[in-house]
Design an enzyme around this catalytic site. Structure first.
Site, PDB file in Angstrom:
ATOM      1  N   GLY A   8       0.844  -1.198   0.000  1.00 55.86           N
ATOM      2  CA  GLY A   8       0.000   0.000   0.000  1.00 55.86           C
ATOM      3  C   GLY A   8       0.877   1.246   0.000  1.00 55.86           C
ATOM      4  N   THR A  86      -3.973  -2.723   8.263  1.00 55.81           N
ATOM      5  CA  THR A  86      -5.243  -2.472   7.564  1.00 55.81           C
ATOM      6  C   THR A  86      -6.415  -2.860   8.459  1.00 55.81           C
ATOM      7  OG1 THR A  86      -4.240  -2.816   5.406  1.00 55.81           O
ATOM      8  CG2 THR A  86      -6.615  -3.165   5.543  1.00 55.81           C
ATOM      9  N   THR A  87      -7.475  -2.054   8.421  1.00 56.40           N
ATOM     10  CA  THR A  87      -8.674  -2.327   9.233  1.00 56.40           C
ATOM     11  C   THR A  87      -9.843  -2.709   8.326  1.00 56.40           C
ATOM     12  OG1 THR A  87      -9.229   0.023   9.182  1.00 56.40           O
ATOM     13  CG2 THR A  87      -7.952  -0.765  11.080  1.00 56.40           C
ATOM     14  N   SER A 109      -2.433  -4.880  14.504  1.00 55.58           N
ATOM     15  CA  SER A 109      -2.934  -3.850  15.412  1.00 55.58           C
ATOM     16  C   SER A 109      -3.736  -2.827  14.626  1.00 55.58           C
ATOM     17  CB  SER A 109      -1.778  -3.158  16.131  1.00 55.58           C
ATOM     18  OG  SER A 109      -2.291  -2.118  16.926  1.00 55.58           O
ATOM     19  N   MET A 112      -1.549   1.968  15.796  1.00 49.07           N
ATOM     20  CA  MET A 112      -0.131   1.821  16.121  1.00 49.07           C
ATOM     21  C   MET A 112       0.355   2.898  17.091  1.00 49.07           C
ATOM     22  SD  MET A 112       0.087  -0.718  14.179  1.00 49.07           S
ATOM     23  CE  MET A 112       1.786  -1.225  14.175  1.00 49.07           C
ATOM     24  N   HIS A 143     -13.364  10.279  12.012  1.00 52.58           N
ATOM     25  CA  HIS A 143     -12.289  10.164  11.018  1.00 52.58           C
ATOM     26  C   HIS A 143     -12.616  10.998   9.779  1.00 52.58           C
ATOM     27  CE1 HIS A 143     -11.034   6.615  13.387  1.00 52.58           C
ATOM     28  NE2 HIS A 143      -9.845   6.850  12.862  1.00 52.58           N
ATOM     29  N   HIS A 144     -11.614  11.143   8.934  1.00 53.48           N
ATOM     30  CA  HIS A 144     -11.673  11.857   7.664  1.00 53.48           C
ATOM     31  C   HIS A 144     -12.689  11.218   6.696  1.00 53.48           C
ATOM     32  CE1 HIS A 144      -9.214   8.491   6.103  1.00 53.48           C
ATOM     33  NE2 HIS A 144      -8.658   8.532   7.304  1.00 53.48           N
ATOM     34  N   LYS A 147     -12.184   7.686   4.680  1.00 56.00           N
ATOM     35  CA  LYS A 147     -12.142   6.370   5.337  1.00 56.00           C
ATOM     36  C   LYS A 147     -13.267   5.473   4.830  1.00 56.00           C
ATOM     37  CE  LYS A 147     -11.471   4.163   9.835  1.00 56.00           C
ATOM     38  NZ  LYS A 147     -10.397   3.307   9.297  1.00 56.00           N
ATOM     39  N   GLY A 153     -11.379   0.295  13.148  1.00 54.81           N
ATOM     40  CA  GLY A 153     -10.790  -0.875  13.797  1.00 54.81           C
ATOM     41  C   GLY A 153     -10.433  -0.568  15.242  1.00 54.81           C
ATOM     42  N   THR A 154     -10.016   0.665  15.482  1.00 52.86           N
ATOM     43  CA  THR A 154      -9.638   1.053  16.852  1.00 52.86           C
ATOM     44  C   THR A 154     -10.849   1.036  17.783  1.00 52.86           C
ATOM     45  OG1 THR A 154      -7.959   2.489  15.902  1.00 52.86           O
ATOM     46  CG2 THR A 154      -8.508   2.846  18.217  1.00 52.86           C
TER      47      THR A 154
HETATM   48  N1  LIG Z   1      -3.382   0.433  12.309  1.00 50.05           N
HETATM   49  C1  LIG Z   1      -3.264   1.767  12.244  1.00 50.05           C
HETATM   50  O1  LIG Z   1      -2.679   2.424  13.124  1.00 50.05           O
HETATM   51  C2  LIG Z   1      -3.857   2.485  11.075  1.00 50.05           C
HETATM   52  C3  LIG Z   1      -4.562   1.794  10.133  1.00 50.05           C
HETATM   53  N2  LIG Z   1      -5.003   2.425   9.014  1.00 50.05           N
HETATM   54  C4  LIG Z   1      -5.668   1.589   8.047  1.00 50.05           C
HETATM   55  O2  LIG Z   1      -4.736   1.355   6.990  1.00 50.05           O
HETATM   56  C5  LIG Z   1      -5.439   1.214   5.762  1.00 50.05           C
HETATM   57  C6  LIG Z   1      -4.856   2.179   4.739  1.00 50.05           C
HETATM   58  O3  LIG Z   1      -5.072   3.495   5.175  1.00 50.05           O
HETATM   59  P1  LIG Z   1      -4.686   4.752   4.219  1.00 50.05           P
HETATM   60  O4  LIG Z   1      -3.239   4.723   3.888  1.00 50.05           O
HETATM   61  O5  LIG Z   1      -5.263   5.950   4.879  1.00 50.05           O
HETATM   62  O6  LIG Z   1      -5.563   4.381   2.941  1.00 50.05           O
HETATM   63  P2  LIG Z   1      -5.289   4.777   1.414  1.00 50.05           P
HETATM   64  O7  LIG Z   1      -6.517   4.388   0.656  1.00 50.05           O
HETATM   65  O8  LIG Z   1      -4.782   6.156   1.313  1.00 50.05           O
HETATM   66  O9  LIG Z   1      -4.077   3.803   0.980  1.00 50.05           O
HETATM   67  C7  LIG Z   1      -4.216   2.447   0.705  1.00 50.05           C
HETATM   68  C8  LIG Z   1      -3.359   2.123  -0.493  1.00 50.05           C
HETATM   69  O10 LIG Z   1      -3.389   0.707  -0.714  1.00 50.05           O
HETATM   70  C9  LIG Z   1      -3.593   0.520  -2.100  1.00 50.05           C
HETATM   71  N3  LIG Z   1      -4.101  -0.807  -2.441  1.00 50.05           N
HETATM   72  C10 LIG Z   1      -5.354  -1.184  -2.807  1.00 50.05           C
HETATM   73  N4  LIG Z   1      -5.375  -2.480  -3.138  1.00 50.05           N
HETATM   74  C11 LIG Z   1      -4.106  -2.945  -2.975  1.00 50.05           C
HETATM   75  C12 LIG Z   1      -3.491  -4.194  -3.196  1.00 50.05           C
HETATM   76  N5  LIG Z   1      -4.184  -5.251  -3.652  1.00 50.05           N
HETATM   77  N6  LIG Z   1      -2.172  -4.312  -2.933  1.00 50.05           N
HETATM   78  C13 LIG Z   1      -1.452  -3.258  -2.492  1.00 50.05           C
HETATM   79  N7  LIG Z   1      -1.978  -2.038  -2.295  1.00 50.05           N
HETATM   80  C14 LIG Z   1      -3.290  -1.890  -2.526  1.00 50.05           C
HETATM   81  C15 LIG Z   1      -4.531   1.630  -2.500  1.00 50.05           C
HETATM   82  O11 LIG Z   1      -4.564   1.800  -3.897  1.00 50.05           O
HETATM   83  P3  LIG Z   1      -5.904   2.407  -4.594  1.00 50.05           P
HETATM   84  O12 LIG Z   1      -6.119   3.745  -3.987  1.00 50.05           O
HETATM   85  O13 LIG Z   1      -5.519   2.459  -6.061  1.00 50.05           O
HETATM   86  O14 LIG Z   1      -7.014   1.436  -4.288  1.00 50.05           O
HETATM   87  C16 LIG Z   1      -3.893   2.805  -1.773  1.00 50.05           C
HETATM   88  O15 LIG Z   1      -2.830   3.384  -2.515  1.00 50.05           O
HETATM   89  C17 LIG Z   1      -6.919   1.424   6.089  1.00 50.05           C
HETATM   90  O16 LIG Z   1      -7.524   0.166   6.315  1.00 50.05           O
HETATM   91  C18 LIG Z   1      -6.873   2.208   7.402  1.00 50.05           C
HETATM   92  O17 LIG Z   1      -8.028   2.042   8.171  1.00 50.05           O
HETATM   93  C19 LIG Z   1      -4.773   3.748   8.788  1.00 50.05           C
HETATM   94  C20 LIG Z   1      -4.095   4.499   9.702  1.00 50.05           C
HETATM   95  C21 LIG Z   1      -3.605   3.934  10.942  1.00 50.05           C
HETATM   96  O1  LIG Z   2      -8.306   5.035   8.379  1.00 52.64           O
HETATM   97  C1  LIG Z   2      -7.655   5.723   9.206  1.00 52.64           C
HETATM   98  O2  LIG Z   2      -7.219   6.846   8.938  1.00 52.64           O
HETATM   99  C2  LIG Z   2      -7.397   5.134  10.529  1.00 52.64           C
HETATM  100  N1  LIG Z   2      -7.752   3.907  10.723  1.00 52.64           N
HETATM  101  C3  LIG Z   2      -7.505   3.132  11.887  1.00 52.64           C
HETATM  102  C4  LIG Z   2      -8.797   2.548  12.442  1.00 52.64           C
HETATM  103  O3  LIG Z   2      -9.683   2.164  11.672  1.00 52.64           O
HETATM  104  O4  LIG Z   2      -8.918   2.431  13.659  1.00 52.64           O
HETATM  105  C5  LIG Z   2      -6.639   3.813  12.912  1.00 52.64           C
HETATM  106  C6  LIG Z   2      -6.648   5.311  12.913  1.00 52.64           C
HETATM  107  O5  LIG Z   2      -7.646   5.792  13.740  1.00 52.64           O
HETATM  108  C7  LIG Z   2      -6.686   5.934  11.541  1.00 52.64           C
END
Ligand SMILES: NC(=O)C1=CN([C@@H]2O[C@H](COP(=O)(O)OP(=O)(O)OC[C@H]3O[C@@H](n4cnc5c(N)ncnc54)[C@H](OP(=O)(O)O)[C@@H]3O)[C@@H](O)[C@H]2O)C=CC1
Ligand SMILES: O=C(O)C1=N[C@H](C(=O)O)C[C@H](O)C1
Length: 251
Positions: A8, A86-87, A109, A112, A143-144, A147, A153-154
């Site tokens: 990602g 990922t959530t 998790s 993080m 959230h934004h 999402k 997930g949190t």
């Molecule tokens: N655990 C934590 O602390 C946190 C978790 N998250 C979670 O992380 C995830 C990503 O968040 P965020 O970065 O904001 O989301 P984004 O949508 O900005 O980024 C996700 C990226 O993954 C890409 N993607 C889609 N399908 C695939 C695939 N098959 N293989 C590889 N990459 C792929 C997307 O591409 P495309 O746009 O082209 O589909 C995009 O570029 C979410 O589930 C979010 O809830 C976020 C923040 C904190």
């Molecule tokens: O999508 C996000 O941005 C976030 N996702 C995570 C969640 O689903 O809990 C963690 C964080 O709050 C940001």
């Protein structure tokens, strides 16, 4: 030096993590995976994890729930540890993660940040005090507007941490719009707000008679999650099979 694959890599989190790793001599992103690539990365980018032919110590995953099955296939085949952030995963995907972790190191998790992972512990203590006294438990997350999953997930993990210490009859209530009855004392309400660029807010309320306790976490930038993910990746390098979480990293 930890060699990491960023799953990602072109998403919001992937970009922040890439920036942090660029300035950290102890970790290097050696490859990225993302369906869309504009060529801005200094490392090779593959459109699918199954095509990635670069060896690494660990994968950092911030992608999409639909991408998890192929990721786990790769993790199993290459025996490479993975930090799953990922959530919005299905029950089946969560069960598979547990199964895969019996053969490969997996750290999963939903959040993080140091703050949320400390709140998990505080909530267990709070729930043990307030629930038997009849306090109602409610969670509100914000959230934004980009999402995809709700509730976060949190929020679910916060609820799970309390449910571990509560009676079995506590359950989660996501929607009251069809109800015409008083609140069930055994429900944990979970509500989601989406708007603008809110990075992430989680608030837990213990509402009793004439007093309310609120425990709140606010993330002001995605860096709090990214820093935690980088620490988790370094922690997981070389670890044996097992299911780890951020509690293991922070401990
Ligand atoms: N655990 C934590 O602390 C946190 C978790 N998250 C979670 O992380 C995830 C990503 O968040 P965020 O970065 O904001 O989301 P984004 O949508 O900005 O980024 C996700 C990226 O993954 C890409 N993607 C889609 N399908 C695939 C695939 N098959 N293989 C590889 N990459 C792929 C997307 O591409 P495309 O746009 O082209 O589909 C995009 O570029 C979410 O589930 C979010 O809830 C976020 C923040 C904190
Ligand atoms: O999508 C996000 O941005 C976030 N996702 C995570 C969640 O689903 O809990 C963690 C964080 O709050 C940001």
């Amino acid at each position: 030096m930890t060699r990491a694959i960023m799953h990602g890599c072109n998403g919001h989190m992937g970009r922040v993590i890439t920036g942090i790793c660029d300035n950290d001599k102890d970790i290097e992103i050696v490859a990225g995976v993302d369906p869309f690539d504009d060529g801005h990365n200094t490392y090779p980018v593959f459109s699918s994890i199954k095509d990635c032919n670069i060896e690494a110590d660990v994968i950092i995953d911030f992608a999409a729930a639909k991408a998890i099955d192929a990721l786990l296939d790769y993790v199993e085949e290459k025996k490479v540890p993975v930090v799953v952030c990922t959530t919005g995963l299905s029950d089946e995907q969560i069960a598979r993660i547990k199964d895969v972790s019996t053969r490969v190191a997996v750290l999963k998790s939903a959040n993080m940040s140091l703050g949320i992972n400390t709140i998990f512990k505080l909530l267990k203590e709070a729930a043990k005090v307030f629930a038997p006294e009849g306090f109602d438990i409610e969670i509100v997350e914000k959230h934004h507007n980009k999402k995809i999953d709700a509730p976060s997930g949190t929020a679910l993990a916060l609820a799970d941490s309390m449910k571990e210490v509560l009676d079995d009859d506590y359950f989660y209530r996501y929607d009251r719009s069809q109800l015409r009855e008083k609140r069930n004392p055994k429900e944990i309400g979970i509500s989601a707000v989406r708007g603008g660029t809110i990075v992430g807010e989680h608030e837990v309320f213990f509402a009793g008679e004439d007093e309310v306790i609120e425990i709140k976490h606010t993330a002001y930038s995605k860096a709090v999650f990214a820093k935690g993910a980088v620490s988790a990746a370094k922690f997981l390098k070389g670890k044996g099979a097992g299911l780890y979480d951020m509690g293991d990293v922070i401990a």
